[in-house]
Design an enzyme around this catalytic site. Sequence first.
Site, PDB file in Angstrom:
ATOM      1  CB  CYS A 254      -0.907   0.011   1.236  1.00 45.98           C
ATOM      2  SG  CYS A 254      -1.917  -1.441   1.385  1.00 45.98           S
TER       3      CYS A 254
HETATM    4  N1  SAJ Z   1       6.086   2.260   8.769  1.00 45.05           N
HETATM    5  C1  SAJ Z   1       7.096   3.084   9.248  1.00 45.05           C
HETATM    6  N2  SAJ Z   1       6.767   4.074  10.126  1.00 45.05           N
HETATM    7  C2  SAJ Z   1       5.470   4.289  10.535  1.00 45.05           C
HETATM    8  C3  SAJ Z   1       4.457   3.441  10.021  1.00 45.05           C
HETATM    9  C4  SAJ Z   1       4.783   2.433   9.145  1.00 45.05           C
HETATM   10  O1  SAJ Z   1       8.265   2.925   8.899  1.00 45.05           O
HETATM   11  O2  SAJ Z   1       5.233   5.190  11.341  1.00 45.05           O
HETATM   12  C5  SAJ Z   1       6.421   1.209   7.807  1.00 45.05           C
HETATM   13  C6  SAJ Z   1       6.046  -0.180   8.281  1.00 45.05           C
HETATM   14  O3  SAJ Z   1       7.113  -0.771   8.989  1.00 45.05           O
HETATM   15  C7  SAJ Z   1       5.790  -0.897   6.963  1.00 45.05           C
HETATM   16  C8  SAJ Z   1       5.268   0.193   6.049  1.00 45.05           C
HETATM   17  O4  SAJ Z   1       5.670   1.434   6.642  1.00 45.05           O
HETATM   18  O5  SAJ Z   1       6.995  -1.415   6.440  1.00 45.05           O
HETATM   19  C9  SAJ Z   1       3.754   0.187   5.892  1.00 45.05           C
HETATM   20  O6  SAJ Z   1       3.225   0.125   7.189  1.00 45.05           O
HETATM   21  P1  SAJ Z   1       1.645   0.357   7.457  1.00 45.05           P
HETATM   22  O7  SAJ Z   1       1.434   0.304   8.938  1.00 45.05           O
HETATM   23  O8  SAJ Z   1       1.194   1.544   6.741  1.00 45.05           O
HETATM   24  O9  SAJ Z   1       0.990  -0.974   6.900  1.00 45.05           O
HETATM   25  P2  SAJ Z   1       0.243  -1.256   5.530  1.00 45.05           P
HETATM   26  O10 SAJ Z   1       1.137  -1.097   4.368  1.00 45.05           O
HETATM   27  O11 SAJ Z   1      -0.414  -2.568   5.737  1.00 45.05           O
HETATM   28  O12 SAJ Z   1      -0.839  -0.099   5.461  1.00 45.05           O
HETATM   29  C10 SAJ Z   1      -2.180  -0.378   5.690  1.00 45.05           C
HETATM   30  C11 SAJ Z   1      -2.873   0.626   4.839  1.00 45.05           C
HETATM   31  N3  SAJ Z   1      -4.218   0.206   4.626  1.00 45.05           N
HETATM   32  C12 SAJ Z   1      -4.743   0.289   3.367  1.00 45.05           C
HETATM   33  O13 SAJ Z   1      -4.118   0.707   2.420  1.00 45.05           O
HETATM   34  C13 SAJ Z   1      -6.114  -0.167   3.197  1.00 45.05           C
HETATM   35  C14 SAJ Z   1      -2.820   2.007   5.447  1.00 45.05           C
HETATM   36  O14 SAJ Z   1      -3.792   2.845   4.820  1.00 45.05           O
HETATM   37  C15 SAJ Z   1      -3.102   1.998   6.904  1.00 45.05           C
HETATM   38  O15 SAJ Z   1      -2.896   3.325   7.409  1.00 45.05           O
HETATM   39  C16 SAJ Z   1      -2.147   1.051   7.600  1.00 45.05           C
HETATM   40  O16 SAJ Z   1      -2.437  -0.258   7.082  1.00 45.05           O
HETATM   41  C17 SAJ Z   1      -2.368   1.081   9.091  1.00 45.05           C
HETATM   42  O17 SAJ Z   1      -2.792   2.146   9.581  1.00 45.05           O
HETATM   43  O18 SAJ Z   1      -2.072   0.096   9.748  1.00 45.05           O
END
Ligand code: SAJ
Length: 418
Positions: A254
Amino acid sequence: MSNALLEKIKKKEVKVCVVGLGYVGFPLLELLIKKKFHAIGFDIDKKVVDNAIKNGVPATLNDKEALADADCAIICVPTPVEENHRPNLEFVESAAETISKYLKRDSLVILESTVAPGTTEEILLPILEKSGLKQGDFYVVHCPERIDPGNKEWTVQNLPRVLGGIDEESAEAAFVFYKNVLDADVVKLSSAKAAEAVKIVENTFRDINIAFVNELAKSFDEIGIDISEVIGGARSKPFGFMPHYPGCGVGGHCIAIDPYYLIEKAEKSGFNHRFLKLAREINNSMPKYTVKKINKGLNMAKIAVNGSNIAILGLAYKPGVEDTRESPAFPIIQELKKWGANLTIYDPYLPDLSDVKTLDDALRNMDCIVIITAHEEFKRITPEKIKENGIKVVIDGRNVLDSNNIKRLGIIYEGIGR
Ligand code: SAJ
């Protein structure tokens, strides 16, 4: 719009086909069945179809069986980007071609896959019109998926949704449909393009904010400030600040992908998203920055990288999942192998990709351990455990370990911005 479709939806007589049974389509199909809709899943992968059937939901490899009677087809297929970060719509186009073969008057086609603004009207609709039906004969809507893999609190059933149609009648049909399927708010927007933009903006917002703290981490490493402490402090402000956290990289299907859809679409319209591109560049630089930290830590311990024993803790792109797509683990592993390091890989969610079966085995006889994924098991690694294993260097790629007490035991600790 004929009332026939709305009546079918309200009476749950509408026949639904979910096209694509991955992490988005499968939970949606399960929910439709749970809510007593006539629903069937379609996928081109036999393993996926067999898994769905094994889990008690009807699914088939046969497109005629799946779609011949469908009043509503919901496209939930992957929309990856190529190596050059160009969006790849082949799965969406293929699904649309299949649906088009069976498209009926008064039926509803919903695209849930994440796409660039304009895709529903400019790509999906023309393929569906190959059926011989024209816009107005059937309804087309974009309702972006918001599945957060591993999230137990927000699920396909209770997550609010937005949607937009190629026309008002399409939007109304989908609005009534989702209000009957979900236990959540449904926001009807003015167009499919607006709905496509909402999803891209949600995830790009996250990407740029992560890039912000990743750049801060590099700056604070030079200045000697602990970014975890600073973010913790900033969180004390009850408004106007939303915490994000630096790390060894941004993975997943995403956040690491979606910005490129908007960047490419805007480029075609003559606009250059310099800021979004810079954020992607910063986030993509974090694996290399992490390897630089590993080199620095081993050097401080007077250990050459070449021949050093390094435990790679985590392959998944985020905690609690077994998904490795776009995971920063892979560029880090590739770079360390080039430097001649002996790597031991361990991820409790990915035993088949791990070199050892337990964390204890992963910590044994290591010069250095690198936290790539903040799995709960890794967050519980104590300074004492690190000491008793004789580990000299800790690289904390997710800033989750007890840095002060690790350093107090004479172990070299390097975080990302701390
Ligand atoms: N990450 C960071 N720092 C942060 C947050 C995340 O480095 O502060 C990294 C994570 O380690 C990962 C990547 O970014 O490698 C993505 O992390 P994520 O928590 O955003 O997880 P995703 O990719 O599964 O994002 C999903 C998304 N959902 C959809 O697209 C429907 C996103 O919109 C959500 O915000 C996210 O989940 C969530 O909030 O958990």
